[in-house]
Design a protein around this motif. Structure first.
Motif, PDB file in Angstrom:
ATOM      1  N   UNK A 150       0.825  -1.203   0.000  1.00  0.00           N
ATOM      2  CA  UNK A 150       0.000   0.000   0.000  1.00  0.00           C
ATOM      3  C   UNK A 150       0.859   1.254   0.000  1.00  0.00           C
ATOM      4  N   UNK A 151       2.000   1.206   0.698  1.00  0.00           N
ATOM      5  CA  UNK A 151       2.906   2.349   0.701  1.00  0.00           C
ATOM      6  C   UNK A 151       3.348   2.685  -0.715  1.00  0.00           C
ATOM      7  N   UNK A 152       3.769   1.676  -1.474  1.00  0.00           N
ATOM      8  CA  UNK A 152       4.217   1.932  -2.841  1.00  0.00           C
ATOM      9  C   UNK A 152       3.080   2.436  -3.720  1.00  0.00           C
ATOM     10  N   UNK A 153       1.866   1.926  -3.493  1.00  0.00           N
ATOM     11  CA  UNK A 153       0.714   2.401  -4.260  1.00  0.00           C
ATOM     12  C   UNK A 153       0.476   3.884  -4.017  1.00  0.00           C
ATOM     13  N   UNK A 154       0.527   4.288  -2.736  1.00  0.00           N
ATOM     14  CA  UNK A 154       0.266   5.685  -2.370  1.00  0.00           C
ATOM     15  C   UNK A 154       1.389   6.599  -2.851  1.00  0.00           C
ATOM     16  N   UNK A 155       2.644   6.220  -2.574  1.00  0.00           N
ATOM     17  CA  UNK A 155       3.769   7.097  -2.906  1.00  0.00           C
ATOM     18  C   UNK A 155       3.866   7.335  -4.405  1.00  0.00           C
ATOM     19  N   UNK A 156       3.518   6.318  -5.201  1.00  0.00           N
ATOM     20  CA  UNK A 156       3.617   6.490  -6.647  1.00  0.00           C
ATOM     21  C   UNK A 156       2.452   7.293  -7.224  1.00  0.00           C
ATOM     22  N   UNK A 157       1.377   7.427  -6.447  1.00  0.00           N
ATOM     23  CA  UNK A 157       0.258   8.267  -6.879  1.00  0.00           C
ATOM     24  C   UNK A 157       0.549   9.742  -6.607  1.00  0.00           C
ATOM     25  N   UNK A 158       1.332  10.041  -5.576  1.00  0.00           N
ATOM     26  CA  UNK A 158       1.567  11.440  -5.198  1.00  0.00           C
ATOM     27  C   UNK A 158       2.938  11.950  -5.627  1.00  0.00           C
ATOM     28  N   UNK A 159       3.810  11.051  -6.111  1.00  0.00           N
ATOM     29  CA  UNK A 159       5.167  11.449  -6.481  1.00  0.00           C
ATOM     30  C   UNK A 159       5.393  11.317  -7.981  1.00  0.00           C
ATOM     31  N   UNK A 160       6.108  12.284  -8.550  1.00  0.00           N
ATOM     32  CA  UNK A 160       6.467  12.222  -9.965  1.00  0.00           C
ATOM     33  C   UNK A 160       7.645  11.271 -10.180  1.00  0.00           C
ATOM     34  N   UNK A 161       8.385  10.999  -9.122  1.00  0.00           N
ATOM     35  CA  UNK A 161       9.508  10.070  -9.191  1.00  0.00           C
ATOM     36  C   UNK A 161       9.022   8.666  -8.868  1.00  0.00           C
ATOM     37  N   UNK A 162       9.209   7.739  -9.788  1.00  0.00           N
ATOM     38  CA  UNK A 162       8.735   6.377  -9.566  1.00  0.00           C
ATOM     39  C   UNK A 162       9.563   5.690  -8.482  1.00  0.00           C
ATOM     40  N   UNK A 163       8.875   5.086  -7.524  1.00  0.00           N
ATOM     41  CA  UNK A 163       9.521   4.274  -6.497  1.00  0.00           C
ATOM     42  C   UNK A 163       9.154   2.833  -6.802  1.00  0.00           C
ATOM     43  N   UNK A 164      10.112   2.026  -7.202  1.00  0.00           N
ATOM     44  CA  UNK A 164       9.836   0.665  -7.647  1.00  0.00           C
ATOM     45  C   UNK A 164       9.439  -0.215  -6.469  1.00  0.00           C
ATOM     46  N   UNK A 165       8.314  -0.904  -6.594  1.00  0.00           N
ATOM     47  CA  UNK A 165       7.837  -1.787  -5.537  1.00  0.00           C
ATOM     48  C   UNK A 165       8.829  -2.911  -5.280  1.00  0.00           C
ATOM     49  N   UNK A 166       9.107  -3.149  -3.994  1.00  0.00           N
ATOM     50  CA  UNK A 166      10.047  -4.203  -3.631  1.00  0.00           C
ATOM     51  C   UNK A 166      11.501  -3.802  -3.736  1.00  0.00           C
ATOM     52  N   UNK A 167      11.754  -2.524  -4.046  1.00  0.00           N
ATOM     53  CA  UNK A 167      13.132  -2.063  -4.221  1.00  0.00           C
ATOM     54  C   UNK A 167      13.904  -2.173  -2.911  1.00  0.00           C
ATOM     55  N   UNK A 168      15.159  -2.535  -3.030  1.00  0.00           N
ATOM     56  CA  UNK A 168      16.061  -2.615  -1.887  1.00  0.00           C
ATOM     57  C   UNK A 168      17.090  -1.483  -1.989  1.00  0.00           C
ATOM     58  N   UNK A 169      17.802  -1.245  -0.893  1.00  0.00           N
ATOM     59  CA  UNK A 169      18.916  -0.302  -0.932  1.00  0.00           C
ATOM     60  C   UNK A 169      20.185  -0.987  -1.436  1.00  0.00           C
ATOM     61  N   UNK A 170      20.048  -2.221  -1.876  1.00  0.00           N
ATOM     62  CA  UNK A 170      21.157  -3.003  -2.422  1.00  0.00           C
ATOM     63  C   UNK A 170      21.373  -2.564  -3.862  1.00  0.00           C
ATOM     64  N   UNK A 171      22.460  -1.841  -4.093  1.00  0.00           N
ATOM     65  CA  UNK A 171      22.646  -1.195  -5.388  1.00  0.00           C
ATOM     66  C   UNK A 171      24.129  -0.953  -5.648  1.00  0.00           C
ATOM     67  N   UNK A 172      24.541  -1.150  -6.888  1.00  0.00           N
ATOM     68  CA  UNK A 172      25.894  -0.829  -7.331  1.00  0.00           C
ATOM     69  C   UNK A 172      25.813   0.411  -8.210  1.00  0.00           C
ATOM     70  N   UNK A 173      26.633   1.423  -7.896  1.00  0.00           N
ATOM     71  CA  UNK A 173      26.604   2.686  -8.632  1.00  0.00           C
ATOM     72  C   UNK A 173      27.995   3.091  -9.088  1.00  0.00           C
ATOM     73  N   UNK A 174      28.073   3.746 -10.239  1.00  0.00           N
ATOM     74  CA  UNK A 174      29.354   4.307 -10.647  1.00  0.00           C
ATOM     75  C   UNK A 174      29.565   5.645  -9.950  1.00  0.00           C
ATOM     76  N   UNK A 175      30.766   6.176 -10.098  1.00  0.00           N
ATOM     77  CA  UNK A 175      31.140   7.396  -9.370  1.00  0.00           C
ATOM     78  C   UNK A 175      30.244   8.580  -9.731  1.00  0.00           C
ATOM     79  N   UNK A 176      29.854   8.661 -10.982  1.00  0.00           N
ATOM     80  CA  UNK A 176      29.017   9.777 -11.437  1.00  0.00           C
ATOM     81  C   UNK A 176      27.695   9.822 -10.679  1.00  0.00           C
ATOM     82  N   UNK A 177      27.063   8.669 -10.511  1.00  0.00           N
ATOM     83  CA  UNK A 177      25.789   8.639  -9.797  1.00  0.00           C
ATOM     84  C   UNK A 177      25.986   8.869  -8.301  1.00  0.00           C
TER      85      UNK A 177
END
Length: 220
Positions: A150-177
């Motif tokens: 329900x959190x993801x349903x609500x946040x994606x209705x009020x936010x222009x930035x998509x928050x992917x359902x089930x997303x984790x903070x587990x992420x690999x990023x390059x220096x630029x990002x």
């Protein structure tokens, strides 16, 4: 420098994780050393644990790991700032030395086994980050799964930035990002929102839910 010589730092916030920390350190060390031995990454790559004001022996254990093996590094926060905010000083410390940064939890719900594939994608495909999401919530209490959905349903209705359902903070990023994320000045940080808001090309990896290895969840 050639891509294969780039330095990777794994940033892991920890709050009262004395039960699971030895196993987490062991498994991350195995994956990091494997990447180094295969000449995928530089041998000055590190695993950085951020002690988020733990009340147990977490910081003592981190110091012990650093003394035993120089591949480990530690950041000790003066008080508990919360998981999301603990990521910031960890990334800020790591970015001084790293070309790529991984952020992940300490409880092994973010499988270290995904690291080689995440690295391969960032090396071979046109992406700035490789992010992970749970395809299922198997083993999680039904009420938590419902509220999360329900959190993801609500946040994606009020936010222009998509928050992917089930997303984790587990992420690999390059220096630029990473640099773009660190430029964000929010104090009460919501990493999943910030990662999405800064843009950049991201590939998503799905995996089935993994239950916490040991200890208790810190999320209320």
């Amino acid at each position: 420098r050639m891509f294969m010589s780039k330095t990777l730092y794994i940033v892991v916030p920890c709050y009262n994780e004395q039960e699971v920390l030895p196993e987490t350190a062991k498994r991350l060390l195995e994956k990091l050393q494997s990447l180094v031995l295969k000449n995928k990454i530089a041998d000055n790559s590190r695993i950085m644990f951020v002690n988020d004001g733990s009340k147990d022996q977490t910081w003592s254990m981190i110091k012990g790991l650093c003394e035993e093996n120089s591949v480990f590094a530690g950041v000790n926060l003066s008080r508990n700032r919360g998981h999301q905010n603990a990521l910031l000083p960890g990334m800020a410390s790591a970015v001084k030395y790293a070309d790529m940064i991984v952020t992940m939890d300490a409880d092994l719900q973010d499988p270290p086994s995904l690291l080689p594939e995440m690295y391969r994608i960032l090396k071979e495909e046109p992406y700035d980050s490789v992010a992970t999401r749970r395809s299922t919530r198997k083993g999680e209490p039904k009420i938590r799964s419902f509220l999360s959905k329900e959190f993801y349903n609500v946040i994606n209705k009020i936010s222009k930035t998509e928050i992917v359902s089930g997303a984790r903070d587990y992420r690999l990023m390059n220096r630029k990002m990473v640099d773009a994320v660190l430029e964000m000045s929010e104090y009460n940080r919501f990493s999943k929102g910030i990662f999405g808001w800064v843009g950049f090309r991201t590939k998503w990896l799905e995996y089935e839910n993994v239950e916490r290895a040991k200890g208790e969840t810190k999320w209320n």
